[in-house]
Design an enzyme around this catalytic site. Structure first.
Site, short mmCIF file in Angstrom:
data_model
loop_
_atom_site.label_atom_id
_atom_site.label_comp_id
_atom_site.label_asym_id
_atom_site.label_seq_id
_atom_site.Cartn_x
_atom_site.Cartn_y
_atom_site.Cartn_z
N ASP A 46 -37.82 10.79 -25.19
CA ASP A 46 -39.24 10.37 -24.45
C ASP A 46 -38.95 8.88 -24.62
OD1 ASP A 46 -39.89 12.37 -22.61
OD2 ASP A 46 -41.30 12.46 -24.28
N ASP A 425 -29.55 25.85 -20.76
CA ASP A 425 -28.78 24.20 -20.02
C ASP A 425 -29.14 23.88 -19.18
OD1 ASP A 425 -27.49 22.27 -21.77
OD2 ASP A 425 -25.84 22.57 -21.30
N GLU A 434 -34.77 20.19 -25.40
CA GLU A 434 -35.62 18.58 -25.83
C GLU A 434 -34.97 19.09 -26.97
OE1 GLU A 434 -38.64 15.13 -24.70
OE2 GLU A 434 -39.48 17.20 -24.50
#
Length: 451
Positions: A46, A425, A434
């Site tokens: 993020d 994946d 992540e």
């Protein structure tokens, strides 16, 4: 291998704010003036800076450098580790502008998750969120104190002035955390959906343990010795649960005869022993493993817990060796080498010795994740595509694309496989794909010890 993970830490697994930073001296509705909150690490894939896991990242990376500095130096990687630590500590110092003020978040997870943009193109709000006397956060203040104290040990030999500055801030933050007690996610409700805290007893002890190691001040040893909650046997070591880390640090003091092996000190050591016995599969309640042999804790980003537990085991292996002691487990005694062999097995699995023969460190080995859930990695750089990417445009053009990321996120460690060694994946699978800085920071120490 070490060069890959350490030298790339400043580029991944979280993108770093660069000269185009949009948070430069930005006044917010929660402050009376401007404050420079540039720098530091973004969280996971993020564009938000969450102070709680960021500080834990710095503590883990500092512990790695404290515990295994000779190995890092021998491989020519100590300076890279110092640079990555300092990038984090410089930010944490700026986030602590007054003794009882700490900025604990920049950006907003909700609006950030609604957009898929490069850091350079961010259009999401960059509000900052702070803690103070009337808005306590003993957990994040304690963790930040631990990070700065641990880092001060790292810089003690090379930059005494900077080390002194880190210790000074660490002491102030510990006092702030102890004197104004409260859970930070109650003071900053917007963080509750992302990094809500379960309590702060562990962070206060964690900070005291690192401040004692950094300063030798008996005040902090007394704080540890007067604890009414030493945590008991834990099931994980993580950004939200530091008890096992405290227990291992205190166990080192017991092994060195700095404190006696009785009373509260024996409680710490017994809990540390039980945790490590469970991790190495010689305990009474062993940590779950996948069929392929991976330590399994939780569905979301499991490898952050695996690498953190492995760092504890690697550190304790050396503590035992220095004391010429062994670990007494329910299933039998374990030597320092037994502990290291367990750590080696986890590292090997992460790097490709697993049923899928895939490395979960990006850029390492012949097969690794190519669709990492990470904004900056999945969108071409501004040099390749200078046109700004708007909030929603990034989803349709890049997030939903089935092509590999244009930027290889060298050194990042993704969330990893599921409990049955399965892995997809896919950019949309944030549980498995992540990355997080806490994962990589702990793995630095593990790989340094095994190098």
């Amino acid at each position: 291998m070490l060069q890959l993970i350490i030298s790339k830490l400043s580029l991944s697994p979280c993108s770093i704010l660069r000269p185009r930073d949009q948070e430069n001296y930005r006044p917010t509705k929660e402050s009376n003036g401007a404050i420079d909150l540039t720098g530091g690490y973004y969280d996971s894939g993020d564009n938000v800076k969450f102070g709680f896991p960021m500080a834990f990242t710095v503590t883990l990376l500092s512990w790695s450098a404290v515990e295994f500095s000779s190995q890092l130096y021998a491989k020519g990687e100590l300076q890279n580790a110092l640079a990555a630590i300092r990038w984090g500590t410089d930010y944490l110092l700026k986030a602590h502008p007054q003794p009882d003020v700490l900025y604990a978040e920049v950006g907003d997870g909700n609006s950030d998750h609604a957009c898929w943009q490069r850091p350079e193109d961010m259009t999401t709000p960059r509000n900052s969120y702070w803690l103070g006397d009337s808005k306590p956060g003993s957990d994040v203040a304690g963790e930040t104190a631990a990070a700065l104290a641990a880092a001060s040990i790292v810089f003690g030999k090379s930059d005494g002035g900077y080390a002194g500055q880190l210790v000074s801030h660490a002491k102030q933050l510990f006092d702030f955390a102890r004197n104004h007690r409260g859970v930070y996610s109650n003071s900053i409700p917007i963080v509750q959906g992302f990094y809500s805290s379960s309590g702060f007893d562990d962070e206060l002890l964690w900070a005291a343990a690192w401040l004692h190691r950094a300063t030798g001040d008996k005040t902090y040893l007394d704080f540890l010795g007067q604890a009414t909650n030493t945590g008991g046997t834990r099931s994980e070591f993580s950004w939200d649960d530091k008890f096992a880390g405290v227990q291992v640090l205190v166990s080192k003091l017991v092994l060195e005869n700095t404190v006696p092996n009785n009373g509260v000190w024996a409680q710490y050591k017994s809990s540390a022993d039980q945790f490590i016995c469970n991790v190495i599969q010689k305990g009474s309640s062993n940590t779950k493993k996948s069929p392929g042999g991976l330590l399994w804790f939780l569905q979301w980003n499991n490898l952050q817990y695996t690498t953190a537990a492995s760092l504890l085991v690697a550190a304790h292996a050396d503590h035992l060796a220095a004391a010429r002691a062994s670990l007494q487990c329910p299933a039998g005694a374990a030597s320092s080498n037994d502990l290291l062999n367990s750590v080696r097995g986890q590292a090997d699995y992460i790097l490709g010795v697993n049923p899928l023969k895939m490395s979960y460190m990006v850029g390492f080995g012949p097969s690794y994740p190519t669709r990492v859930h990470h904004r900056a990695a999945s969108i071409p750089s501004i040099k390749m595509e200078p046109t700004p990417i708007d909030c929603k445009g990034g989803f349709s053009k890049y997030f939903n694309a089935n092509t590999p990321n244009p930027n290889i996120l060298d050194g990042a460690v993704v969330g990893g496989p599921d409990a049955n060694d399965g892995y997809t994946d896919s950019r949309s699978d944030y549980n498995q794909n992540e990355p997080a800085t806490v994962t990589t920071a702990a793995f630095v120490g593990v790989l340094a010890r095994l190098a």
